[in-house]
Write a protein that holds these residues in place. Sequence first.
Motif, PDB file in Angstrom:
ATOM      1  N   GLU A 215     -11.550  41.800  60.826  1.00 49.52           N
ATOM      2  CA  GLU A 215     -11.069  41.370  59.515  1.00 49.52           C
ATOM      3  C   GLU A 215     -10.555  39.938  59.570  1.00 49.52           C
ATOM      4  O   GLU A 215     -10.764  39.146  58.641  1.00 49.52           O
ATOM      5  CB  GLU A 215      -9.965  42.314  59.027  1.00 49.52           C
ATOM      6  N   ARG A 216      -9.888  39.601  60.651  1.00 48.37           N
ATOM      7  CA  ARG A 216      -9.391  38.233  60.825  1.00 48.37           C
ATOM      8  C   ARG A 216     -10.553  37.245  60.903  1.00 48.37           C
ATOM      9  O   ARG A 216     -10.515  36.161  60.294  1.00 48.37           O
ATOM     10  CB  ARG A 216      -8.556  38.180  62.104  1.00 48.37           C
ATOM     11  N   ALA A 217     -11.614  37.609  61.636  1.00 46.71           N
ATOM     12  CA  ALA A 217     -12.780  36.736  61.782  1.00 46.71           C
ATOM     13  C   ALA A 217     -13.519  36.576  60.460  1.00 46.71           C
ATOM     14  O   ALA A 217     -13.934  35.466  60.100  1.00 46.71           O
ATOM     15  CB  ALA A 217     -13.721  37.294  62.849  1.00 46.71           C
ATOM     16  N   LEU A 218     -13.685  37.667  59.718  1.00 46.80           N
ATOM     17  CA  LEU A 218     -14.369  37.596  58.422  1.00 46.80           C
ATOM     18  C   LEU A 218     -13.583  36.746  57.429  1.00 46.80           C
ATOM     19  O   LEU A 218     -14.170  35.976  56.654  1.00 46.80           O
ATOM     20  CB  LEU A 218     -14.580  38.999  57.862  1.00 46.80           C
ATOM     21  N   ALA A 219     -12.260  36.854  57.467  1.00 45.11           N
ATOM     22  CA  ALA A 219     -11.425  36.037  56.586  1.00 45.11           C
ATOM     23  C   ALA A 219     -11.539  34.561  56.944  1.00 45.11           C
ATOM     24  O   ALA A 219     -11.624  33.691  56.057  1.00 45.11           O
ATOM     25  CB  ALA A 219      -9.970  36.502  56.677  1.00 45.11           C
ATOM     26  N   ALA A 220     -11.557  34.267  58.243  1.00 44.11           N
ATOM     27  CA  ALA A 220     -11.698  32.881  58.686  1.00 44.11           C
ATOM     28  C   ALA A 220     -13.056  32.321  58.267  1.00 44.11           C
ATOM     29  O   ALA A 220     -13.163  31.164  57.835  1.00 44.11           O
ATOM     30  CB  ALA A 220     -11.543  32.791  60.203  1.00 44.11           C
ATOM     31  N   LEU A 221     -14.099  33.130  58.399  1.00 42.94           N
ATOM     32  CA  LEU A 221     -15.435  32.697  58.020  1.00 42.94           C
ATOM     33  C   LEU A 221     -15.500  32.413  56.519  1.00 42.94           C
ATOM     34  O   LEU A 221     -16.058  31.391  56.089  1.00 42.94           O
ATOM     35  CB  LEU A 221     -16.459  33.770  58.398  1.00 42.94           C
ATOM     36  N   ALA A 222     -14.927  33.302  55.712  1.00 34.96           N
ATOM     37  CA  ALA A 222     -14.927  33.112  54.262  1.00 34.96           C
ATOM     38  C   ALA A 222     -14.150  31.855  53.878  1.00 34.96           C
ATOM     39  O   ALA A 222     -14.564  31.094  52.997  1.00 34.96           O
ATOM     40  CB  ALA A 222     -14.336  34.336  53.574  1.00 34.96           C
ATOM     41  N   ALA A 223     -13.032  31.613  54.559  1.00 36.20           N
ATOM     42  CA  ALA A 223     -12.232  30.421  54.271  1.00 36.20           C
ATOM     43  C   ALA A 223     -12.990  29.153  54.632  1.00 36.20           C
ATOM     44  O   ALA A 223     -12.955  28.161  53.888  1.00 36.20           O
ATOM     45  CB  ALA A 223     -10.914  30.490  55.040  1.00 36.20           C
TER      46      ALA A 223
ATOM     47  N   ARG B 190     -16.224  28.809  54.713  1.00 35.60           N
ATOM     48  CA  ARG B 190     -17.292  28.670  53.724  1.00 35.60           C
ATOM     49  C   ARG B 190     -16.761  28.090  52.428  1.00 35.60           C
ATOM     50  O   ARG B 190     -17.376  27.200  51.827  1.00 35.60           O
ATOM     51  CB  ARG B 190     -17.940  30.031  53.477  1.00 35.60           C
ATOM     52  N   ALA B 191     -15.608  28.574  51.977  1.00 34.70           N
ATOM     53  CA  ALA B 191     -15.013  28.075  50.738  1.00 34.70           C
ATOM     54  C   ALA B 191     -14.648  26.598  50.852  1.00 34.70           C
ATOM     55  O   ALA B 191     -14.874  25.813  49.926  1.00 34.70           O
ATOM     56  CB  ALA B 191     -13.779  28.900  50.383  1.00 34.70           C
ATOM     57  N   THR B 192     -14.096  26.217  51.997  1.00 35.21           N
ATOM     58  CA  THR B 192     -13.740  24.816  52.221  1.00 35.21           C
ATOM     59  C   THR B 192     -14.972  23.932  52.214  1.00 35.21           C
ATOM     60  O   THR B 192     -14.995  22.860  51.611  1.00 35.21           O
ATOM     61  CB  THR B 192     -13.001  24.656  53.560  1.00 35.21           C
ATOM     62  N   SER B 193     -16.033  24.393  52.889  1.00 37.55           N
ATOM     63  CA  SER B 193     -17.279  23.630  52.935  1.00 37.55           C
ATOM     64  C   SER B 193     -17.878  23.472  51.553  1.00 37.55           C
ATOM     65  O   SER B 193     -18.335  22.390  51.177  1.00 37.55           O
ATOM     66  CB  SER B 193     -18.270  24.332  53.864  1.00 37.55           C
ATOM     67  N   THR B 194     -17.843  24.542  50.752  1.00 37.31           N
ATOM     68  CA  THR B 194     -18.416  24.491  49.406  1.00 37.31           C
ATOM     69  C   THR B 194     -17.645  23.543  48.514  1.00 37.31           C
ATOM     70  O   THR B 194     -18.231  22.768  47.753  1.00 37.31           O
ATOM     71  CB  THR B 194     -18.418  25.898  48.781  1.00 37.31           C
ATOM     72  N   SER B 195     -16.297  23.574  48.621  1.00 36.56           N
ATOM     73  CA  SER B 195     -15.491  22.677  47.783  1.00 36.56           C
ATOM     74  C   SER B 195     -15.723  21.212  48.146  1.00 36.56           C
ATOM     75  O   SER B 195     -15.767  20.345  47.277  1.00 36.56           O
ATOM     76  CB  SER B 195     -14.014  23.036  47.928  1.00 36.56           C
ATOM     77  N   ARG B 196     -15.903  20.940  49.430  1.00 35.95           N
ATOM     78  CA  ARG B 196     -16.179  19.562  49.864  1.00 35.95           C
ATOM     79  C   ARG B 196     -17.516  19.082  49.326  1.00 35.95           C
ATOM     80  O   ARG B 196     -17.657  17.927  48.900  1.00 35.95           O
ATOM     81  CB  ARG B 196     -16.173  19.481  51.385  1.00 35.95           C
ATOM     82  N   GLU B 197     -18.496  19.974  49.319  1.00 35.12           N
ATOM     83  CA  GLU B 197     -19.809  19.615  48.791  1.00 35.12           C
ATOM     84  C   GLU B 197     -19.740  19.289  47.306  1.00 35.12           C
ATOM     85  O   GLU B 197     -20.377  18.353  46.830  1.00 35.12           O
ATOM     86  CB  GLU B 197     -20.797  20.755  49.039  1.00 35.12           C
ATOM     87  N   LYS B 198     -18.946  20.061  46.561  1.00 34.30           N
ATOM     88  CA  LYS B 198     -18.814  19.818  45.125  1.00 34.30           C
ATOM     89  C   LYS B 198     -18.126  18.488  44.876  1.00 34.30           C
ATOM     90  O   LYS B 198     -18.468  17.762  43.946  1.00 34.30           O
ATOM     91  CB  LYS B 198     -18.044  20.957  44.485  1.00 34.30           C
ATOM     92  N   GLU B 199     -17.105  18.171  45.697  1.00 34.22           N
ATOM     93  CA  GLU B 199     -16.399  16.895  45.533  1.00 34.22           C
ATOM     94  C   GLU B 199     -17.305  15.702  45.833  1.00 34.22           C
ATOM     95  O   GLU B 199     -17.163  14.641  45.242  1.00 34.22           O
ATOM     96  CB  GLU B 199     -15.187  16.863  46.473  1.00 34.22           C
ATOM     97  N   ALA B 200     -18.257  15.916  46.756  1.00 31.32           N
ATOM     98  CA  ALA B 200     -19.146  14.824  47.144  1.00 31.32           C
ATOM     99  C   ALA B 200     -20.215  14.538  46.102  1.00 31.32           C
ATOM    100  O   ALA B 200     -20.804  13.460  46.090  1.00 31.32           O
ATOM    101  CB  ALA B 200     -19.809  15.152  48.489  1.00 31.32           C
ATOM    102  N   VAL B 201     -20.479  15.511  45.218  1.00 27.71           N
ATOM    103  CA  VAL B 201     -21.546  15.331  44.224  1.00 27.71           C
ATOM    104  C   VAL B 201     -21.076  14.371  43.134  1.00 27.71           C
ATOM    105  O   VAL B 201     -19.976  14.451  42.637  1.00 27.71           O
ATOM    106  CB  VAL B 201     -21.921  16.693  43.600  1.00 27.71           C
TER     107      VAL B 201
END
Length: 305
Positions: free
Chosen positions: A284-292, A294-305
């Motif tokens: 559960e800890r690993a899945l939460a870290a992975l989701a976090a 992913r969310a950080t990466s997605t937000s950075r991509e949106k900011e770069a657009v």
Amino acid sequence: MSREIPAADERYEVLAQQQLGVEELEDLAYELREKLLRLCGTYEGAVHIGGDLSVSDILTVLFQYGLRVDPSDIANPTRDRFVLSKGHAAVCMYIAMSQRGFFDYDDIVATYGQLDSAYGMHPCKVQLPGVECSTGSLGHGLPLAVGMALAARGRGESHRVFCLLGDGETGEGSVWEAVMAARSNALGNLVAFVDRNRQLMTSFAEERVVFEPYADKWRAFDWNVIDADGHDMTELVGAVDALPAPDQRRPTVVICETVKGKGVDFMERNLAWHAGSLGSEDLERALAALAAARATSTSREKEAV
């Protein structure tokens, strides 16, 4: 003597690449990592999770974009070949192949690592149709890929042979013999991808073996060298798109800078996670870290657009 390929039979037409976009590939890579973690959380033995996570993006790009293959026709002679020289990343390859439609993920989970399972800790072509060759002993995959590429040349075939290596295994002399043989035989149809995560099983790479200047070593053997961020889908797609035509004389290596354990913060660059298993709390800890991540990466991509 070159074997003539009957042009009238549509089975022998050159297979096409899938045309997926970067965002689709990123979603598939995230799904692959999530499935890796879930398998690691259900399997009682150790999984080579650190190195699996470092090659997840590379294998996603290869099986979902780079390779011209047809899962429904695995013997098609015009298919591209793939050799996993880094054989201990087999479970990551199995999942990537299941995402492409070679077999079902549930089948992997049900039997992985069991006696007589098709899904062993290292890939076996006898047990699992669709796997081009059995690998596991490091340093053997690239020589096998050289043989496949040379055979294709002799038969007048135009497909590519791809090979994925770990950077640690390139300390093996057999790798550099294969590198020399590939250029000596003008195997422009051979493409090596290197998972440059800079970690060995129990130490960091430069502590035990001096690899740098790494790219220059490949250039010294007159290979075409492409550098890429192994976790940037845009760069990985660009590397595939930049591959010279397979009828060229110089083989190509794509050196991918990666992070062992990528996507799970407590595993990243952690020597303890070369291989391991996950209990329910760690999963559960690993899945939460992975989701976090992913969310950080997605937000950075949106900011770069």
